[in-house]
Design an enzyme around this catalytic site. Structure first.
Site, mmCIF file in Angstrom:
data_model
loop_
_atom_site.group_PDB
_atom_site.id
_atom_site.type_symbol
_atom_site.label_atom_id
_atom_site.label_comp_id
_atom_site.label_asym_id
_atom_site.label_seq_id
_atom_site.Cartn_x
_atom_site.Cartn_y
_atom_site.Cartn_z
ATOM 1 N N GLU A 204 1.004 -1.175 0.228
ATOM 2 C CA GLU A 204 -0.202 -0.141 -0.007
ATOM 3 C C GLU A 204 0.709 1.062 -0.107
ATOM 4 O O GLU A 204 1.327 1.009 0.907
ATOM 5 C CB GLU A 204 -1.096 0.007 1.509
ATOM 6 C CG GLU A 204 -1.819 1.398 1.341
ATOM 7 C CD GLU A 204 -2.364 1.766 2.559
ATOM 8 O OE1 GLU A 204 -3.530 2.256 2.472
ATOM 9 O OE2 GLU A 204 -2.325 0.486 4.080
ATOM 10 N N CYS A 238 -1.851 9.740 3.632
ATOM 11 C CA CYS A 238 -2.014 9.114 2.101
ATOM 12 C C CYS A 238 -2.569 9.601 1.329
ATOM 13 O O CYS A 238 -2.694 9.481 -0.005
ATOM 14 C CB CYS A 238 -1.586 7.454 2.439
ATOM 15 S SG CYS A 238 -2.837 6.310 2.926
#
Length: 275
Positions: A204, A238
């Site tokens: 990720e 993020c």
């Protein structure tokens, strides 16, 4: 890694019925719920997340994810019978991968930890978690909860450390699966190492989220939403909004609205600092 390996190869956890592991994870979730405010406070002290965000997006979100994964596991077909090519019955059984290395960033430490830990526990894996060195304390509190829930020793190991230890875990032959959340550059290196070893890996990595403002958008409502999308967790996310795209027809209008919003935030109300 040796402890996690021995616990997986010779211990009871991978050999429990899925229902028993689900029950253990639900006990873990109960222990977690009882300490949500404490977890939120620790994360705020560690990395500066506003306490309002820590209460909702750090501790409570992690607890909700625990329950969600437990619900998914309860409905998951751990063993099923399918029809084979020749018309005969074939049994398909899901089994744990082995020892997992979970490498976690500092910005939302518990949310990302639980995203790796919960599926590993439910599947019957053992896991070595490497929290970021900036945020080790939340994982130590979580360890107390795991102990309270009766998770056997050796199933979860916590090793707060830096990049060198992370690479050691990725390269270690005793690790069967790597789960990493972090920068794209680090992810490329991890992927290359796992590729050399044909080791399972999930990544990720850093993203650049864009808001696309269409010509018929309600600009006032959109700008209000962009405050949270761009600045939640002090902007350390993020998924934080980093680009705003608008058509030429509304470009100047959007710029004016964003400039006004930023100016209001910069001036603000002094009492906001307390909340």
């Amino acid at each position: 890694v040796s402890v996690a390996r021995a616990t997986f190869d010779d211990g009871e956890w991978p050999r429990l019925a899925p229902e028993e592991r689900i029950a253990a994870v639900r006990r873990f979730a109960d222990a977690y719920m009882a300490r949500l405010p404490e977890m939120a406070e620790i994360i705020t002290l560690e990395m500066g997340s506003p306490i309002t965000f820590s209460n909702l997006g750090q501790s409570a979100a992690a607890w909700m994810m625990l329950n969600t994964f437990a619900d998914i596991a309860a409905a998951y077909p751990w063993e099923e019978t399918r029809t084979g090519m020749l018309g005969t019955d074939v049994i398909v059984r899901s089994e744990p991968v082995g020892v997992v290395a979970g490498i976690v960033p500092w910005n939302v430490p518990q949310f990302v930890t639980i995203a790796k830990l919960a599926p590993a526990l439910l599947a019957g894996c053992t896991i070595v978690l490497k929290p970021a060195p900036e945020t080790p304390l939340d994982s130590y509190l979580m360890a107390e909860m795991l102990d309270e829930a009766g998770i056997p020793k050796g199933v979860v190991s916590i090793l707060a450390a830096g990049r060198e230890v992370g690479e050691h875990l990725v390269r270690h032959p005793g690790i069967d699966k790597v789960a990493f959340t972090g920068s794209t550059a680090a992810g490329r290196r991890i992927a290359s190492i796992c590729g050399e070893q044909l080791k399972r890996v999930s990544l990720e990595l850093g993203g650049k989220s864009a808001a696309i403002i269409l010509d018929d958008a309600d600009l006032a409502a959109t700008v209000e939403g962009l405050k949270m999308a761009s600045l939640m967790n002090n902007g350390q996310a993020c998924v934080a909004q980093t680009r705003i795209l608008a058509s030429r027809a509304r470009y100047d209008e959007v710029v004016d609205a964003i400039t006004t919003m930023v100016g209001d935030l910069a001036v603000g109300d002094p009492s906001d600092a307390a909340t």
